[in-house]
Write an enzyme that holds these catalytic residues in place. Structure first.
Site, PDB file in Angstrom:
ATOM      1  N   CYS A 130       0.807  -1.313   0.107  1.00 30.05           N
ATOM      2  CA  CYS A 130       0.089  -0.101   0.097  1.00 30.05           C
ATOM      3  C   CYS A 130       0.730   1.232  -0.079  1.00 30.05           C
ATOM      4  CB  CYS A 130      -0.941   0.030   1.316  1.00 30.05           C
ATOM      5  SG  CYS A 130      -1.893   1.519   1.296  1.00 30.05           S
ATOM      6  N   CYS A 133      -0.412   4.170   2.088  1.00 33.60           N
ATOM      7  CA  CYS A 133      -0.366   3.884   3.533  1.00 33.60           C
ATOM      8  C   CYS A 133       1.250   4.130   4.066  1.00 33.60           C
ATOM      9  CB  CYS A 133      -0.581   2.402   4.192  1.00 33.60           C
ATOM     10  SG  CYS A 133      -2.047   1.948   3.262  1.00 33.60           S
ATOM     11  N   ASP A 134       2.238   3.623   3.276  1.00 34.96           N
ATOM     12  CA  ASP A 134       3.783   3.407   3.724  1.00 34.96           C
ATOM     13  C   ASP A 134       4.460   4.459   3.048  1.00 34.96           C
ATOM     14  OD1 ASP A 134       2.652   1.584   5.400  1.00 34.96           O
ATOM     15  OD2 ASP A 134       3.105   0.054   4.025  1.00 34.96           O
TER      16      ASP A 134
END
Ligand code: NAP
Length: 301
Positions: A130, A133-134
């Site tokens: 992701c 997200c990261d």
């Protein structure tokens, strides 16, 4: 007894909830993780008719607010099996059992893994599924995005804003992604495409510090990267229901555009079913079709 139990609070499941509630039915949505499904990781949705641009998170939150405002309950429980009791069904979760007149399976799909050595060990320590997200953890670093679909291209675009260098690794020499988005990515100075190559090996002690690529001729090349973003598509998550529901070899629930499964009163919607186009619009559309079919059957009975 409930009218409809919907398994999955993604776009398909929540759309089904809206249609069931607006048809005057009691509906419960079961979700094992968080509402939203895959779209939650998409930074910008620009192809949903009527909405010029919206973040995936805002879209999913809007759906959640809409469906719950209509009185649909969302229980954060994992559905583990369905029993067919003829006129009614029982959906068992890890905490409860729910009797219902109809079930809609809208379980979506989860990220496909590379299937190479040490992938699990490095997940969260250099490997991510992701980018939104990261991605921020890799500011100023060199990273590789694996895949050539829309997700990979979106991820690479997103990462190019944070990272020093973004390699996009494709196993073929063509992208599956929309050409318009590939062209935008090509203009980014810190993005490089590597075609006809797969990851053969991951290097690193506790975190990723490089990858070994192998091309079609078997030639190996080392790339120094600190992050690997895997965007190679999804796989469905329907194994729990396969003793009752017909599922194809790839794990998708077998159903056509009417969203009906092999069991009367059990429907399916969205990315978890057999279909050729898996988009936000088709997930929402399936939700409506499945819910209205379920309501029609309930009304007849
Ligand atoms: P996808 O379209 O299935 O693309 C997967 C990519 O990964 C392909 O390039 C594929 O290569 C490659 N791949 C698959 N298995 C691999 C492996 N084991 N090793 C290396 N490469 C591998 O998946 P996606 O990009 O996640 O998209 C899924 C669906 O969501 C699509 O319908 C897509 O259009 C949609 N989507 C839409 C949007 C949007 O509209 N904004 C955003 C994201 C996703 P091959 O081509 O060689 O098979």
């Amino acid at each position: 007894m409930l009218d409809v139990v919907i398994i999955g609070a993604g776009t398909a499941g929540m759309s089904a909830g809206i249609y069931a509630a607006r048809s005057g039915k009691t509906a419960l949505i079961l979700e094992k993780k968080a509402y939203g499904g895959q779209i939650i990781n998409t930074p910008n949705v620009e192809n949903y008719p009527g909405i010029k641009s919206i973040s995936g998170f805002a879209f999913a939150t809007g759906l959640y607010e809409q469906v719950t405002a209509l009185g649909v309950k969302v229980a954060f429980e994992e559905a583990v099996s369905i029993e067919d009791c003829g006129d009614y069904k029982v959906v068992n979760t890890n905490e409860n059992s729910y009797e219902t007149k109809a079930v809609i399976i809208a379980t979506g799909a989860k990220n496909r893994q590379l299937g190479i050595d040490r992938e699990e060990q490095f997940t969260g320590a250099g490997i991510s599924y992701c980018a939104t997200c990261d991605g921020a953890f890799f500011r100023g670093r060199d990273v590789a995005v694996i895949g050539g679909g829309n997700t990979a291209v979106e991820d690479a675009l997103f990462l190019s804003n944070y990272c020093n260098k973004v390699y996009v690794i494709l196993r073929r020499d063509v992208f599956r992604a929309d050409p318009k988005d590939v062209e935008i990515l090509k203009d980014k100075e810190n993005v490089e495409f590597i075609y006809n190559s797969n990851i053969a090996k991951i290097h690193g002690e506790n975190t990723v510090d490089g990858i070994e690529l192998r091309d079609k001729e078997g030639k190996e090349t080392f790339l120094k990267v600190q992050g690997i973003f895997v965007a190679i598509g999804q796989v469905p998550d329907n194994q729990s229901f396969q003793s009752l529901i017909s599922i194809d070899d790839a794990g998708y629930v077998i159903a056509s555009e009417d969203c009906k499964t092999n069991v009367e009163g059990i429907y399916t919607a969205g990315d978890c079913r057999t279909k050729s186009v898996r988009q936000l619009t088709t997930a929402a559309s399936d939700g409506a079709v499945a819910a209205l079919a379920a309501c029609e059957r309930i009304n007849k009975n």
